[in-house]
Write a protein that holds these residues in place. Structure first.
Motif, PDB file in Angstrom:
ATOM      1  N   VAL A 158      40.850  41.051  51.144  1.00 10.96           N
ATOM      2  CA  VAL A 158      39.787  40.915  50.451  1.00 10.96           C
ATOM      3  C   VAL A 158      39.166  39.456  50.658  1.00 10.96           C
ATOM      4  O   VAL A 158      37.958  39.239  50.634  1.00 10.96           O
ATOM      5  CB  VAL A 158      39.785  41.455  49.058  1.00 10.96           C
TER       6      VAL A 158
ATOM      7  N   GLY B 266      45.336  36.763  44.687  1.00 11.93           N
ATOM      8  CA  GLY B 266      45.564  37.946  45.347  1.00 11.93           C
ATOM      9  C   GLY B 266      46.905  38.453  45.515  1.00 11.93           C
ATOM     10  O   GLY B 266      47.447  39.631  45.260  1.00 11.93           O
TER      11      GLY B 266
ATOM     12  N   GLY C 112      46.924  40.572  42.633  1.00 15.84           N
ATOM     13  CA  GLY C 112      46.452  41.949  43.566  1.00 15.84           C
ATOM     14  C   GLY C 112      45.022  41.585  44.029  1.00 15.84           C
ATOM     15  O   GLY C 112      44.176  40.765  43.546  1.00 15.84           O
ATOM     16  N   GLN C 113      44.750  42.512  44.856  1.00 20.99           N
ATOM     17  CA  GLN C 113      43.451  42.125  45.705  1.00 20.99           C
ATOM     18  C   GLN C 113      42.226  42.583  44.693  1.00 20.99           C
ATOM     19  O   GLN C 113      41.179  42.207  44.762  1.00 20.99           O
ATOM     20  CB  GLN C 113      43.150  42.893  46.813  1.00 20.99           C
ATOM     21  N   LEU C 114      42.259  43.723  43.728  1.00 19.17           N
ATOM     22  CA  LEU C 114      41.389  44.104  42.956  1.00 19.17           C
ATOM     23  C   LEU C 114      41.079  42.946  42.116  1.00 19.17           C
ATOM     24  O   LEU C 114      39.976  42.806  41.662  1.00 19.17           O
ATOM     25  CB  LEU C 114      41.758  45.161  42.273  1.00 19.17           C
ATOM     26  N   ALA C 115      41.871  42.079  41.513  1.00 21.54           N
ATOM     27  CA  ALA C 115      41.806  40.994  40.642  1.00 21.54           C
ATOM     28  C   ALA C 115      40.978  40.001  41.416  1.00 21.54           C
ATOM     29  O   ALA C 115      40.202  39.256  40.650  1.00 21.54           O
ATOM     30  CB  ALA C 115      43.273  40.437  40.228  1.00 21.54           C
TER      31      ALA C 115
ATOM     32  N   VAL D  53      38.691  40.569  43.584  1.00 23.33           N
ATOM     33  CA  VAL D  53      37.131  40.986  43.657  1.00 23.33           C
ATOM     34  C   VAL D  53      36.385  40.793  42.237  1.00 23.33           C
ATOM     35  O   VAL D  53      35.397  40.420  41.851  1.00 23.33           O
ATOM     36  CB  VAL D  53      37.130  42.548  44.224  1.00 23.33           C
ATOM     37  N   VAL D  54      37.361  41.183  41.214  1.00 19.65           N
ATOM     38  CA  VAL D  54      36.856  41.305  39.663  1.00 19.65           C
ATOM     39  C   VAL D  54      36.439  39.920  39.156  1.00 19.65           C
ATOM     40  O   VAL D  54      35.408  39.572  38.688  1.00 19.65           O
ATOM     41  CB  VAL D  54      37.745  41.845  38.883  1.00 19.65           C
TER      42      VAL D  54
ATOM     43  N   SER E 292      41.820  37.741  33.438  1.00 21.97           N
ATOM     44  CA  SER E 292      43.080  37.860  33.933  1.00 21.97           C
ATOM     45  C   SER E 292      44.035  38.237  32.882  1.00 21.97           C
ATOM     46  O   SER E 292      45.042  38.881  33.082  1.00 21.97           O
ATOM     47  CB  SER E 292      43.650  36.488  34.500  1.00 21.97           C
TER      48      SER E 292
ATOM     49  N   MET F 220      44.006  41.804  32.709  1.00 21.43           N
ATOM     50  CA  MET F 220      44.589  42.523  33.863  1.00 21.43           C
ATOM     51  C   MET F 220      46.209  42.587  34.130  1.00 21.43           C
ATOM     52  O   MET F 220      46.600  43.446  34.700  1.00 21.43           O
ATOM     53  CB  MET F 220      43.970  42.074  35.042  1.00 21.43           C
TER      54      MET F 220
END
Length: 228
Positions: A16, A107, A111-114, A116-117, A210, A213
């Protein structure tokens, strides 16, 4: 005999982050080459300005939408497109450096979703509050509010790590303090604009998001605040 291959510098980066990097770097490459007269002909000189007007965030446009109750998609998309258009090669370079360094850390840790968010959310939140609080007609462009969202994520990771080690957690905010100090000094010496406000908002979003998450992250923050 064993073959030795030089690993790609992108191999160590979360995918990402590579995608976001390309989304920043490719438009800048086109703008810079066009301004240098290497591609696009004479009209290429105006590509950057045209992109700013089409994809940059405008507080005046946002005010118009609010006043008229018309939320047009071509203007709403500016919340997520403005981080990928910069006013100069230098601005793009600094934004890309932050993205690669902090995107990799966030990342790998959250994580990769974090990524992006924090990147998208930092940009959207920064532009939204910027438009609501300030009456600034200047275009808001560039990836700094978004990358400051990643700085917020990095600061939360450091805050948690330092706390686990029993060390002074205020050190987690040394990076944002240094960057804000540099921006303040630059503004005093050379003049500036209100974009720093959106950057700071991006950081705030990144840190707060953060805590939500990470399991138990918000509880740890509240517990620390109660102790103080």
């Amino acid at each position: 005999m064993q073959d030795h291959h030089d690993p790609s510098p992108f191999n160590a980066l979360p995918p990402v982050v590579v995608i976001l990097f390309l989304a920043m770097a490719l438009p800048e490459a086109a703008f810079s080459l066009g301004e240098a007269g290497l591609i696009g002909g004479p009209g290429a000189v105006g590509w950057r300005l045209a992109a700013i007007e089409r994809y940059g965030f405008s507080g005046d446009v946002f005010d118009w939408m609010m006043s008229n109750g018309r939320w047009l998609p071509e203007h709403l998309m500016r919340f997520v497109t403005y981080p990928f258009v910069h006013t100069s090669f230098t601005g793009t370079l600094f934004a890309v450096v932050f993205l690669l360094a902090l995107g990799k850390l966030v990342g790998e840790t959250l994580g990769q979703l974090a990524v992006v968010v924090l990147f998208v959310g930092g940009g959207v939140f920064g532009a939204l509050v910027y438009a609501l609080v300030l009456n600034d007609p200047a275009w808001l462009v560039g990836g700094f509010p978004s990358t400051y969202g990643l700085i917020g994520g990095y600061s939360f990771v450091m805050w948690h790590t330092l706390g686990a080690r029993g060390e002074q957690q205020l050190r987690a905010f040394s990076l944002i303090a240094m960057l804000m100090g540099i921006q303040l000094l630059w503004g005093v010496l050379f003049g500036g604009n209100n974009a720093w406000f959106a950057d700071l908002l991006g950081f705030v979003f990144g840190f707060v998001a953060s805590t939500l998450m990470v399991p138990g992250g918000l509880a740890r923050v509240l517990q620390k605040l109660r102790r103080q």
